[in-house]
Enzyme design. Structure first.
Site, mmCIF file in Angstrom:
data_model
loop_
_atom_site.group_PDB
_atom_site.id
_atom_site.type_symbol
_atom_site.label_atom_id
_atom_site.label_comp_id
_atom_site.label_asym_id
_atom_site.label_seq_id
_atom_site.Cartn_x
_atom_site.Cartn_y
_atom_site.Cartn_z
ATOM 1 N N TRP A 28 -76.049 37.316 -24.897
ATOM 2 C CA TRP A 28 -74.788 37.871 -25.403
ATOM 3 C C TRP A 28 -74.840 37.885 -26.934
ATOM 4 O O TRP A 28 -75.407 36.987 -27.543
ATOM 5 C CB TRP A 28 -73.600 36.994 -24.962
ATOM 6 C CG TRP A 28 -72.968 37.440 -23.676
ATOM 7 C CD1 TRP A 28 -73.527 37.396 -22.447
ATOM 8 C CD2 TRP A 28 -71.655 37.994 -23.526
ATOM 9 N NE1 TRP A 28 -72.652 37.875 -21.512
ATOM 10 C CE2 TRP A 28 -71.491 38.253 -22.147
ATOM 11 C CE3 TRP A 28 -70.606 38.281 -24.392
ATOM 12 C CZ2 TRP A 28 -70.321 38.793 -21.622
ATOM 13 C CZ3 TRP A 28 -69.448 38.816 -23.877
ATOM 14 C CH2 TRP A 28 -69.316 39.073 -22.509
ATOM 15 N N PHE A 61 -73.003 30.212 -21.435
ATOM 16 C CA PHE A 61 -72.648 29.355 -20.302
ATOM 17 C C PHE A 61 -73.889 28.883 -19.551
ATOM 18 O O PHE A 61 -73.899 27.789 -18.970
ATOM 19 C CB PHE A 61 -71.719 30.139 -19.354
ATOM 20 C CG PHE A 61 -71.025 29.307 -18.327
ATOM 21 C CD1 PHE A 61 -69.943 28.507 -18.665
ATOM 22 C CD2 PHE A 61 -71.438 29.328 -16.998
ATOM 23 C CE1 PHE A 61 -69.298 27.734 -17.712
ATOM 24 C CE2 PHE A 61 -70.796 28.563 -16.036
ATOM 25 C CZ PHE A 61 -69.726 27.765 -16.390
ATOM 26 N N VAL A 84 -74.079 32.717 -29.277
ATOM 27 C CA VAL A 84 -72.954 33.087 -30.142
ATOM 28 C C VAL A 84 -71.737 33.360 -29.265
ATOM 29 O O VAL A 84 -71.774 34.245 -28.408
ATOM 30 C CB VAL A 84 -73.288 34.346 -30.976
ATOM 31 C CG1 VAL A 84 -72.083 34.758 -31.818
ATOM 32 C CG2 VAL A 84 -74.501 34.095 -31.859
ATOM 33 N N VAL A 85 -70.678 32.596 -29.480
ATOM 34 C CA VAL A 85 -69.422 32.803 -28.760
ATOM 35 C C VAL A 85 -68.357 33.147 -29.806
ATOM 36 O O VAL A 85 -68.093 32.350 -30.715
ATOM 37 C CB VAL A 85 -69.001 31.567 -27.957
ATOM 38 C CG1 VAL A 85 -67.847 31.917 -27.021
ATOM 39 C CG2 VAL A 85 -70.164 31.001 -27.159
ATOM 40 N N THR A 90 -63.224 37.291 -26.539
ATOM 41 C CA THR A 90 -63.155 36.757 -25.189
ATOM 42 C C THR A 90 -62.030 35.757 -24.983
ATOM 43 O O THR A 90 -61.848 34.840 -25.782
ATOM 44 C CB THR A 90 -64.497 36.096 -24.791
ATOM 45 O OG1 THR A 90 -64.333 35.490 -23.523
ATOM 46 C CG2 THR A 90 -64.950 35.065 -25.784
ATOM 47 N N HIS A 92 -62.317 33.891 -22.616
ATOM 48 C CA HIS A 92 -63.107 32.794 -22.057
ATOM 49 C C HIS A 92 -63.671 31.899 -23.161
ATOM 50 O O HIS A 92 -64.456 31.008 -22.880
ATOM 51 C CB HIS A 92 -64.298 33.347 -21.255
ATOM 52 C CG HIS A 92 -63.947 33.926 -19.936
ATOM 53 N ND1 HIS A 92 -62.885 34.758 -19.753
ATOM 54 C CD2 HIS A 92 -64.536 33.784 -18.711
ATOM 55 C CE1 HIS A 92 -62.843 35.126 -18.475
ATOM 56 N NE2 HIS A 92 -63.829 34.543 -17.837
ATOM 57 N N ARG A 131 -73.137 32.582 -40.891
ATOM 58 C CA ARG A 131 -73.841 31.372 -40.447
ATOM 59 C C ARG A 131 -75.209 31.692 -39.843
ATOM 60 O O ARG A 131 -75.842 30.829 -39.231
ATOM 61 C CB ARG A 131 -72.981 30.612 -39.435
ATOM 62 C CG ARG A 131 -71.733 30.074 -40.107
ATOM 63 C CD ARG A 131 -70.718 29.518 -39.159
ATOM 64 N NE ARG A 131 -69.438 29.364 -39.860
ATOM 65 C CZ ARG A 131 -68.331 28.884 -39.317
ATOM 66 N NH1 ARG A 131 -68.340 28.492 -38.069
ATOM 67 N NH2 ARG A 131 -67.223 28.788 -40.016
#
Ligand code: RBF
Length: 159
Positions: A28, A61, A84-85, A90, A92, A131
């Site tokens: 992702w 995840f 990376v989130v 999201t 989630h 980052r």
């Protein structure tokens, strides 16, 4: 280094020529993960690491499970996890980022194989880009490489 600086410090004389390092990276947000990967490879090369095992998993995840598979394989001395989130993208966010962090800590404590947390959990893409910079800039993947080598060396000293 100023106090309050959030970057990891590294002991002098740290070397990784005798280490096997695994990388587990999510697919992702792949453009930013690729920037983290470049930082990780740069950091590992600077420490003389030659043996690198690189695996991808679908998303952050799945990163703990990927790390567990590599850790149990006995083919690596430490692992760098990358992902990376981004909150904006999201609902989630909390689930994915908290489960990734919790899972990674659990796997390193359960297996005894050090795992560096190189996941970005950020509000937006601008933070993610800041980052994951190129040479000379702040790159969490590069810092995670140093953490993995330091902890692998410590584990080896007491094995
Ligand atoms: N994986 C990431 O690595 N980063 C994300 O920002 C991210 N956002 C997600 C948002 C939603 C709504 C869903 C369903 C999944 C997301 N995932 C993300 C994928 C997740 O880590 C995992 O691969 C999937 O949920 C399949 O188990």
């Amino acid at each position: 280094m100023a106090s309050g600086d959030e970057r990891a410090t590294t002991p002098d004389g740290l070397g990784g020529a005798d280490l096997r390092i695994g990388i587990v990276r999510a697919r992702w947000n792949v453009e930013i993960v690729d920037r983290l990967l470049a930082g990780t490879l740069r950091g590992l090369e600077a420490l003389g690491v030659e043996h690198v095992l690189d695996e991808t998993v679908p998303g952050s995840f799945e990163v703990p499970m990927g790390a567990r598979i590599l850790a149990n394989s006995k083919q690596v001395d430490a692992i760098v996890c990358l992902g990376v989130v981004i909150r904006g993208e999201t609902t989630h966010y909390e689930i994915v980022s908290e489960e990734a962090a919790r899972g990674i800590q659990q796997i390193q404590l359960d297996t005894g194989v050090p795992i560096a947390f190189g996941l970005l959990t950020v509000e937006n893409e601008a933070q993610a880009l800041a980052r994951s910079e190129g040479p000379g800039g702040h790159n969490v993947g590069e810092e995670a490489a140093l953490v993995a080598v330091e902890m692998a060396q410590m584990e080896k000293r007491y094995r």
